[in-house]
Design a protein around this motif. Structure first.
Motif, PDB file in Angstrom:
ATOM      1  N   GLY A   1      20.447  24.154  -3.051  1.00  6.47           N
ATOM      2  CA  GLY A   1      21.662  24.385  -2.279  1.00  6.47           C
ATOM      3  C   GLY A   1      22.660  23.257  -2.483  1.00  6.47           C
ATOM      4  N   LYS A   2      23.879  23.478  -1.975  1.00  2.00           N
ATOM      5  CA  LYS A   2      24.896  22.469  -2.289  1.00  2.00           C
ATOM      6  C   LYS A   2      24.786  21.207  -1.430  1.00  2.00           C
ATOM      7  CE  LYS A   2      28.739  24.917  -0.041  1.00  2.00           C
ATOM      8  NZ  LYS A   2      30.052  25.487  -0.272  1.00  2.00           N
ATOM      9  N   LEU A   3      23.852  21.181  -0.475  1.00  2.00           N
ATOM     10  CA  LEU A   3      23.634  19.937   0.265  1.00  2.00           C
ATOM     11  C   LEU A   3      22.245  19.343  -0.015  1.00  2.00           C
ATOM     12  CD1 LEU A   3      25.270  20.574   3.783  1.00  2.00           C
ATOM     13  CD2 LEU A   3      26.235  19.357   1.828  1.00  2.00           C
ATOM     14  N   ALA A   4      21.652  19.679  -1.147  1.00  2.56           N
ATOM     15  CA  ALA A   4      20.341  19.112  -1.495  1.00  2.56           C
ATOM     16  C   ALA A   4      20.486  17.607  -1.682  1.00  2.56           C
ATOM     17  CB  ALA A   4      19.801  19.770  -2.760  1.00  2.56           C
ATOM     18  N   GLY A   5      19.790  16.860  -0.813  1.00  2.00           N
ATOM     19  CA  GLY A   5      19.904  15.395  -0.843  1.00  2.00           C
ATOM     20  C   GLY A   5      20.659  14.835   0.344  1.00  2.00           C
TER      21      GLY A   5
ATOM     22  N   PRO B   1      38.156  27.773   3.891  1.00  2.22           N
ATOM     23  CA  PRO B   1      38.498  27.248   2.567  1.00  2.22           C
ATOM     24  C   PRO B   1      37.426  26.287   2.061  1.00  2.22           C
ATOM     25  CG  PRO B   1      40.215  26.736   4.205  1.00  2.22           C
ATOM     26  CD  PRO B   1      39.024  27.234   4.945  1.00  2.22           C
ATOM     27  N   ASP B   2      37.416  26.025   0.767  1.00  2.00           N
ATOM     28  CA  ASP B   2      36.576  24.959   0.224  1.00  2.00           C
ATOM     29  C   ASP B   2      37.333  23.650   0.446  1.00  2.00           C
ATOM     30  OD1 ASP B   2      35.237  23.060  -1.267  1.00  2.00           O
ATOM     31  OD2 ASP B   2      34.837  24.422  -2.952  1.00  2.00           O
ATOM     32  N   TYR B   3      37.065  23.020   1.600  1.00  2.00           N
ATOM     33  CA  TYR B   3      37.859  21.853   2.005  1.00  2.00           C
ATOM     34  C   TYR B   3      37.764  20.716   0.987  1.00  2.00           C
ATOM     35  CZ  TYR B   3      38.070  24.118   6.611  1.00  2.00           C
ATOM     36  OH  TYR B   3      38.284  24.996   7.641  1.00  2.00           O
ATOM     37  N   LEU B   4      36.575  20.554   0.401  1.00  2.16           N
ATOM     38  CA  LEU B   4      36.385  19.453  -0.544  1.00  2.16           C
ATOM     39  C   LEU B   4      37.240  19.678  -1.793  1.00  2.16           C
ATOM     40  CD1 LEU B   4      34.882  16.835  -1.242  1.00  2.16           C
ATOM     41  CD2 LEU B   4      33.033  18.237  -2.173  1.00  2.16           C
TER      42      LEU B   4
ATOM     43  N   VAL C   1      28.823  12.818  -1.024  1.00  8.04           N
ATOM     44  CA  VAL C   1      29.229  13.466  -2.272  1.00  8.04           C
ATOM     45  C   VAL C   1      28.534  12.797  -3.469  1.00  8.04           C
ATOM     46  CG1 VAL C   1      31.210  13.885  -3.803  1.00  8.04           C
ATOM     47  CG2 VAL C   1      31.412  14.339  -1.349  1.00  8.04           C
ATOM     48  N   GLU C   2      28.409  11.451  -3.414  1.00  9.12           N
ATOM     49  CA  GLU C   2      27.776  10.718  -4.525  1.00  9.12           C
ATOM     50  C   GLU C   2      26.286  11.036  -4.642  1.00  9.12           C
ATOM     51  OE1 GLU C   2      30.140   6.495  -4.121  1.00  9.12           O
ATOM     52  OE2 GLU C   2      28.810   7.112  -2.510  1.00  9.12           O
ATOM     53  N   ILE C   3      25.593  11.015  -3.489  1.00 10.92           N
ATOM     54  CA  ILE C   3      24.136  11.208  -3.571  1.00 10.92           C
ATOM     55  C   ILE C   3      23.802  12.636  -4.010  1.00 10.92           C
ATOM     56  CG2 ILE C   3      23.636  11.873  -1.144  1.00 10.92           C
ATOM     57  CD1 ILE C   3      21.559   9.303  -2.985  1.00 10.92           C
TER      58      ILE C   3
ATOM     59  N   GLU D   1      36.069  12.833   2.336  1.00 11.05           N
ATOM     60  CA  GLU D   1      35.423  13.783   1.406  1.00 11.05           C
ATOM     61  C   GLU D   1      34.119  14.322   1.994  1.00 11.05           C
ATOM     62  OE1 GLU D   1      34.839  11.445  -2.249  1.00 11.05           O
ATOM     63  OE2 GLU D   1      35.707  13.176  -3.296  1.00 11.05           O
ATOM     64  N   ASP D   2      33.278  13.413   2.468  1.00  5.93           N
ATOM     65  CA  ASP D   2      31.977  13.820   3.014  1.00  5.93           C
ATOM     66  C   ASP D   2      32.161  14.725   4.228  1.00  5.93           C
ATOM     67  OD1 ASP D   2      31.070  12.129   1.076  1.00  5.93           O
ATOM     68  OD2 ASP D   2      30.117  10.683   2.425  1.00  5.93           O
ATOM     69  N   CYS D   3      33.140  14.375   5.036  1.00  2.00           N
ATOM     70  CA  CYS D   3      33.426  15.130   6.249  1.00  2.00           C
ATOM     71  C   CYS D   3      33.909  16.544   5.889  1.00  2.00           C
ATOM     72  CB  CYS D   3      34.506  14.369   7.026  1.00  2.00           C
ATOM     73  SG  CYS D   3      34.645  14.827   8.734  1.00  2.00           S
ATOM     74  N   ALA D   4      34.751  16.626   4.859  1.00  2.00           N
ATOM     75  CA  ALA D   4      35.289  17.915   4.416  1.00  2.00           C
ATOM     76  C   ALA D   4      34.163  18.814   3.912  1.00  2.00           C
ATOM     77  CB  ALA D   4      36.334  17.688   3.315  1.00  2.00           C
ATOM     78  N   LEU D   5      33.239  18.224   3.166  1.00  2.00           N
ATOM     79  CA  LEU D   5      32.139  19.013   2.611  1.00  2.00           C
ATOM     80  C   LEU D   5      31.257  19.590   3.732  1.00  2.00           C
ATOM     81  CD1 LEU D   5      30.391  20.056   0.316  1.00  2.00           C
ATOM     82  CD2 LEU D   5      29.312  17.805   0.156  1.00  2.00           C
TER      83      LEU D   5
END
Lengths: 480, 96
Positions: free
Chosen positions: A65-69, A242-245, A9-11, A217-221
């Motif tokens: 995209g939402k996982l860029a990085g 759902p948006d788990y995060l 989530v941070e990166i 958090e990372d796992c949920a995303l």
């Protein structure tokens, strides 16, 4: 702080703000892997060139995209187009798939980058990653010990900061047990939550793909990206994802947690039992109601699993005949080719399970073994349903003991007992998550498992998140 | 634990597997032990029980849309041996 030390989530937020380029992150992970992986051996195949090329593309995109990085490791039983996929077996040693698993397409559609394919027990059959046909993976916390299995490479890669998150697969505990051994978070989603299209089949009524990550958090995303209906997998559920995060931030309603009676902890190591008691006390301090429960049918869960899973495996693995793909042994005629290909291509544990399954399904034994196990599975499932009438979650240790030494478990049944707490969730199709819960005196990670009703991942993540925030992990970086 | 003799030769033939010399020494004993261990299922009362079936999703019909699938070249590229557009295997009939 190095880029590899940031959680997912941070990166991602650093990339979004334009403070880091994706290519820098990839370069940092490659440097880390080149430095550490000779020792850990988490990966079977690296995909550095593809990863760098992809990173440059993503860096040049305006809308990311939402996982860029996100630099992700993939268990090598999930097919990746153009990247060798071996299942840690000689029979697929040189197999390059012409298509992606649905989970890979979904990750890449959100600009995640695949950095490599991780080691496993051959065909996901095992609990230590020692059954890999190529080499065993080492536990980053103590390289004399196993990382667990079968997703041992994925768990070790995440723990050793050789990936920010990973995908594994869980048929009897293969995501949760290595997560506990390596001190990371691992989810086995509800049966049907994540598409298995492109997951190399082991036991199809039990297999689920699940993420491993450094935090809830990372796992949920990752889960919210890979989950959801897929017309290519007829067992995937049409329920919305759902948006788990985002939902992690919403508070839990008043909940009740089921806990094991003391007598159920007889077979577990002292340190696991006392850690479990400490987590229960913590839950009570957080104001959560605990109800002690017994699960008499769990005694039958492993025997049930070791009929069902090998039976399905004996059928699923019949496809490896040397004709269409994979290894082929030199032979003068066809039936000899089948026999030699399979004999030389499969390792001992795989043969053991194919033979067991063939026996359980063979004429004269089907009723006594397979049919009886299918009924036992129904008893186990009903027992869960009754438990979830009284409580919302069930808390157990993830494993009976912390990570053991390489070569320590020679007897197959003693290895099978590793899955004592995890396997019932696969039989009943419900979700389970393992989170780090402390350390042994020797500094080995311990984990606890939370089980919930089918499709309760959002609530499961919220309770795991609450626990994670309140569990005090003193030295939570492995020193390697 | 029930002790049971298993005709492993017959079972391996059904599974199209041969055991190596090393495996012949250890596998039969291990498999008999495991089958004895799973035999404890017999002590669970299941006579009245239905067999488990995985979650029941309602049947769904796909729209009849044409989609691209793998090309013949891609599929044949995976084969250990091929001949033109065909998969090639050793001869099927035994003998000369």
């Amino acid at each position: 702080m190095k880029l590899i030390e940031f959680g997912l989530v941070e990166i991602l937020s650093l990339v979004r703000k334009g403070e880091v380029r994706v290519v820098e992150i990839v370069e940092d992970y490659i440097a880390r892997i080149e430095q550490e992986d000779q020792k850990i051996k988490a990966y079977l195949t690296y995909a550095f060139d593809k990863a760098l090329a992809r990173a440059r593309e993503i860096d040049s995109k305006k809308e990311k995209g939402k996982l860029a990085g996100a630099i992700i490791a993939i268990k090598d039983n999930i097919v990746t187009k153009g990247i060798r996929t071996t299942c840690a077996s000689r029979i697929l040693e040189n197999f390059i798939p012409p298509y992606n698993a649905t989970v890979i397409d979904r990750l890449e559609a959100e600009d995640a980058i695949i950095i490599g394919k991780t080691n496993l027990d051959e065909f996901a059959m095992g609990s230590s990653t020692e059954n890999s046909a190529f080499f065993p993976t080492r536990n980053p916390w103590d390289t004399e010990r196993v990382p667990g299995g079968s997703s041992g490479g994925s768990a070790a890669a995440v723990a050793a900061l050789e990936a920010v998150a990973a995908l594994g697969s869980d048929t009897g505990g293969s995501v949760r047990q290595p997560a506990a051994f390596c001190g990371v978070v691992g989810l086995k989603p509800t049966y049907g939550r994540v598409s298995r299209y492109g997951l190399i089949a082991y036991a199809s009524s039990l297999d689920q793909i699940g993420p491993l990550a450094r935090s809830v958090e990372d796992c949920a995303l990752v889960t919210s990206v890979i989950a959801g209906f897929d017309r290519k997998d007829s067992t995937s559920s049409p329920l919305p994802v759902p948006d788990y995060l985002a939902e992690l931030k919403t508070s839990l309603p008043k909940i009740r947690v089921g806990a094991l009676e003391e007598s159920s902890l007889n077979g577990v190591s002292q340190e696991v039992a006392s850690n479990y008691r400490a987590i229960l006390r913590l839950l009570e301090e957080l104001g959560i109601e605990i109800q002690r429960m017994t699960f008499p049918s769990w005694e039958y869960a492993l025997p049930c699993y070791y009929v069902i899973a090998p039976s399905e495996a004996s059928s699923n693995l019949a496809r490896y005949d040397g004709v269409r793909y994979g290894f082929r042994a030199e032979s003068r005629e066809l039936s000899e080719m089948y026999l030699k290909t399979r004999t030389q291509g499969f390792g001992s544990e795989v043969k053991r399970r194919i033979l067991l399954g063939t026996f359980a399904l063979s004429s004269g034994y089907y009723e006594a073994y397979y049919a009886r196990a299918a009924k036992a599975r129904q008893v186990i499932t009903r027992e869960f349903a009754a438990a979830f009438d009284r409580v919302d979650f069930i808390l157990t240790p993830t494993t009976p003991e912390p990570a053991f030494k390489l070569g320590e478990k020679q007897d197959p049944i003693s290895m099978y007992l590793q899955d004592y707490f995890t396997v019932a969730a696969n039989l009943a199709g419900i979700p389970g998550i393992s989170i780090p819960s402390g350390f042994t005196a020797d500094g080995l990670p311990l984990g606890v498992q939370l089980l919930g009703r089918a499709f309760s991942e959002s609530e499961l993540f919220r309770l795991a998140f609450l626990l994670e925030k309140n569990i005090n992990l003193k030295n939570n970086k492995s020193e390697i | 634990m029930i002790n049971m003799k298993i005709d492993l030769e017959h079972i391996s033939r059904l599974a199209n597997l041969e055991l190596t010399e090393e495996e012949k020494k250890i596998l039969p004993g291990q498999i008999e032990k495991i089958i004895g261990w799973v035999g404890q299922l017999a002590s669970l009362k299941t006579d009245e029980e239905e067999k488990y079936t995985p979650i029941d999703f309602s049947l769904r019909l796909d729209e009849d849309e044409i989609e691209k699938s793998l090309s013949q070249e891609e599929v044949l590229a995976m084969a250990p041996e091929k001949d033109g557009d065909f998969l090639k295997v050793p001869k099927v009939l035994q003998g000369k």
